[in-house]
Scaffold this motif. Sequence first.
Motif, PDB file in Angstrom:
ATOM      1  N   GLN A 195      64.550 -33.076  25.364  1.00  0.00           N
ATOM      2  CA  GLN A 195      64.953 -32.077  24.907  1.00  0.00           C
ATOM      3  C   GLN A 195      66.264 -32.919  24.417  1.00  0.00           C
ATOM      4  OE1 GLN A 195      67.208 -29.096  26.993  1.00  0.00           O
ATOM      5  NE2 GLN A 195      66.945 -27.769  24.940  1.00  0.00           N
ATOM      6  N   SER A 206      51.906 -27.059  27.572  1.00  0.00           N
ATOM      7  CA  SER A 206      52.734 -27.359  26.761  1.00  0.00           C
ATOM      8  C   SER A 206      53.327 -26.207  26.275  1.00  0.00           C
ATOM      9  CB  SER A 206      52.633 -28.479  25.554  1.00  0.00           C
ATOM     10  OG  SER A 206      53.372 -28.768  25.003  1.00  0.00           O
ATOM     11  N   GLN A 207      54.585 -25.602  25.979  1.00  0.00           N
ATOM     12  CA  GLN A 207      55.522 -24.849  25.694  1.00  0.00           C
ATOM     13  C   GLN A 207      56.719 -25.523  25.367  1.00  0.00           C
ATOM     14  OE1 GLN A 207      55.150 -21.547  27.918  1.00  0.00           O
ATOM     15  NE2 GLN A 207      54.248 -22.879  29.951  1.00  0.00           N
ATOM     16  N   ASN A 208      57.428 -24.236  24.793  1.00  0.00           N
ATOM     17  CA  ASN A 208      58.536 -24.660  23.629  1.00  0.00           C
ATOM     18  C   ASN A 208      59.153 -22.926  24.151  1.00  0.00           C
ATOM     19  OD1 ASN A 208      57.119 -26.344  22.248  1.00  0.00           O
ATOM     20  ND2 ASN A 208      57.701 -25.714  20.326  1.00  0.00           N
ATOM     21  N   GLU A 230      47.495 -33.981  29.724  1.00  0.00           N
ATOM     22  CA  GLU A 230      48.377 -32.584  29.754  1.00  0.00           C
ATOM     23  C   GLU A 230      47.219 -31.696  29.926  1.00  0.00           C
ATOM     24  OE1 GLU A 230      49.736 -30.432  25.880  1.00  0.00           O
ATOM     25  OE2 GLU A 230      50.258 -32.283  25.749  1.00  0.00           O
ATOM     26  N   THR A 280      63.702 -21.764  23.815  1.00  0.00           N
ATOM     27  CA  THR A 280      64.833 -22.372  23.310  1.00  0.00           C
ATOM     28  C   THR A 280      65.676 -20.943  23.611  1.00  0.00           C
ATOM     29  OG1 THR A 280      63.952 -20.096  21.571  1.00  0.00           O
ATOM     30  CG2 THR A 280      64.016 -22.540  20.956  1.00  0.00           C
ATOM     31  N   THR A 314      65.991 -26.694  21.221  1.00  0.00           N
ATOM     32  CA  THR A 314      64.361 -26.811  21.836  1.00  0.00           C
ATOM     33  C   THR A 314      64.102 -27.411  23.257  1.00  0.00           C
ATOM     34  OG1 THR A 314      63.823 -25.378  20.004  1.00  0.00           O
ATOM     35  CG2 THR A 314      62.095 -25.980  21.696  1.00  0.00           C
ATOM     36  N   ALA A 315      63.313 -27.055  23.805  1.00  0.00           N
ATOM     37  CA  ALA A 315      63.109 -27.643  25.113  1.00  0.00           C
ATOM     38  C   ALA A 315      61.320 -27.685  25.354  1.00  0.00           C
ATOM     39  CB  ALA A 315      63.196 -27.180  25.891  1.00  0.00           C
ATOM     40  N   ILE A 316      60.503 -29.277  24.899  1.00  0.00           N
ATOM     41  CA  ILE A 316      59.184 -29.007  24.648  1.00  0.00           C
ATOM     42  C   ILE A 316      58.748 -29.154  26.161  1.00  0.00           C
ATOM     43  CG2 ILE A 316      57.307 -30.133  23.844  1.00  0.00           C
ATOM     44  CD1 ILE A 316      58.531 -30.507  21.469  1.00  0.00           C
ATOM     45  N   LYS A 335      56.111 -30.305  29.098  1.00  0.00           N
ATOM     46  CA  LYS A 335      54.232 -30.150  29.818  1.00  0.00           C
ATOM     47  C   LYS A 335      54.353 -30.607  30.706  1.00  0.00           C
ATOM     48  CE  LYS A 335      53.415 -32.157  25.691  1.00  0.00           C
ATOM     49  NZ  LYS A 335      53.548 -33.806  24.508  1.00  0.00           N
TER      50      LYS A 335
END
Length: 599
Positions: free
Chosen positions: A587, A560-562, A557, A564, A545-547, A549
């Motif tokens: 990540q 922000s999104q996740n 900020e 996968t 998973t990559a976060i 921002k």
Amino acid sequence: MKTLKSLIILIILINFCTTKTFAQAGTLDPTFGENGLLVTQALTFNNRSIILEDGKILFFTTPNTLDKFNSDGTYDVSFGDHGRIVHNFNGQISDATTNFALQSDGKIICTAAYEPLTGDFYSCVYRCNPDGSLDSSFGYNGKDTVYIDKLNSPSGIVVQPDNKIVICGDVRKNIYDDKRTFIYRLMPDGGLDPSFGDGGIVVNKHSNDINSDALIITHDGKLIIGSTYGPYDDRPSYHLESFNPDGSVDAGFGNNGIAQFIFGQVQGGIWASEMKSMILQPDGKITCSGISGQDLFQLALCRFNTDGSTDESFGEGGGVITHFQDIQYLKNSDITLQPDGKILTTGFAKFGVNILLLIRYNTDGSLDQNFASDGIASVSNSPSSIVPTSVHVLADEKILVTGVTYAPPGSQEFIFLSRFNGDNVLAANFKDVKAFANKDAITITWQTLNESGTKSFTVERSGNASDYAGINTVPAKGVASSYSYTDKNPLDGISYYRIRENAANGTNTFSPVVKVVFNSTGVISLYPNPAKNTVTVKGLNKNSTAIIKITDMQGREISSQNFTQSSSAILNIRALAQGTYFVQVAQDNKVVRLKLIRE
């Protein structure tokens, strides 16, 4: 402008000699079929074709049938039932509108008008696996339909780099209603994309009749519909509509998203035109082909700049008409580009029977006098007629034209293939051309057998196996040698490489094409940058998973999104004010911060 007093109908025979020479470009390749021609025993209708990565030929022969051939024109018996697969649906697939495209994973996207026995025609998309079988993971059991109004006629299709599918076409309430153009986008596995237009769909009203025929996606992700606009016999225009990646009108293109070119604008009398196809050049310009004429249709081309303005450097004021005499009728069908930027277009002229035309133009729109007979190749299969539908430049730069043949008119149609010589046959002086990932780079190696008369070698790269660009040139050593070059800024995903041999006399030959997959995990990048509506984050590890921002310059900020199971992520930045921001990617216990400029 070019006028031919007569068009000689013949099949050109090729002379052979034992010295190292090249057959003239535009002559039939006698190593293919019978003197360059091949007629199959497969029944078809209005077929189109695509060249696959391995050189095989895939046909969309009828609205629900796929045929696959080997590069020599024989059926690929490993595909479907001895090379053909037919799909049956609970309803009728229309013969009138058919098109198809490929995803990056080799899956086949087909579109046509679909009538579920109700009298209404839906825009239909179905997806096949590389072996031709229906992909049940797409839509509903492999098929997805969209209803805009009672009569939906899809015409163009493109697959975006993220595997979202875009369809354009025309829609009417009934056969007497004026057509409207539509464009909609599906998610990679079907279903309308809610981030595009109004719930996934954009419909445009027009004050005049319109017939759409083509769809392209530009280098920055914009979508352009190509149409014929206006009454058939009252100087209709070649008409382009441009949309941003989110489906909004691209106001900076042409006049508020619309660009037009009108043939015969300054002449009197009746002047008819019909646009049939268009292609995006590597420099972003758009070349359109079709027919136009005052008393009789002739072949017509025009070119637009990236902003939708007419390219005045092309032909006469942006347009080219190639005249033929003594013909009964003429039709254009397809256009493509050679790696050197020369333009190939195909169609047919009627002299009792339809004969195949293949025309090559220089980059400025003039006929290429070094191609066939003054730029025009003509092929007869008398007493049968030929109707070409697709033209392709192959990896070895030979030219393949496919279509249908029939005799007499109204009889059964069969698949027809013809192959022409390009400027050079495949170079015989290369061996062991390889490309492989090497940490954060790609290394290309090759060997030569003979460098007599060779000046240098250029490594060329492509992301689509069609548009190649030189990335490095090395001088020739003069004797059989080994070479190596490392591409330190490779493309993410699939890349294609070839070596261009530059002879001292100005001619070129090419090595076979090699394919390599590069996963740039750990090398995070933004594209495009600066950006206006969306920006793509490349180089993610799809196994974690990559976060991601977005922050302002003070580190506050904004979003922000996740993400996968993806090696890239598309960020919507339309709401951001113009200025500079940071995109922060977290990540695999690492954090990368990249500067983003919002235009």
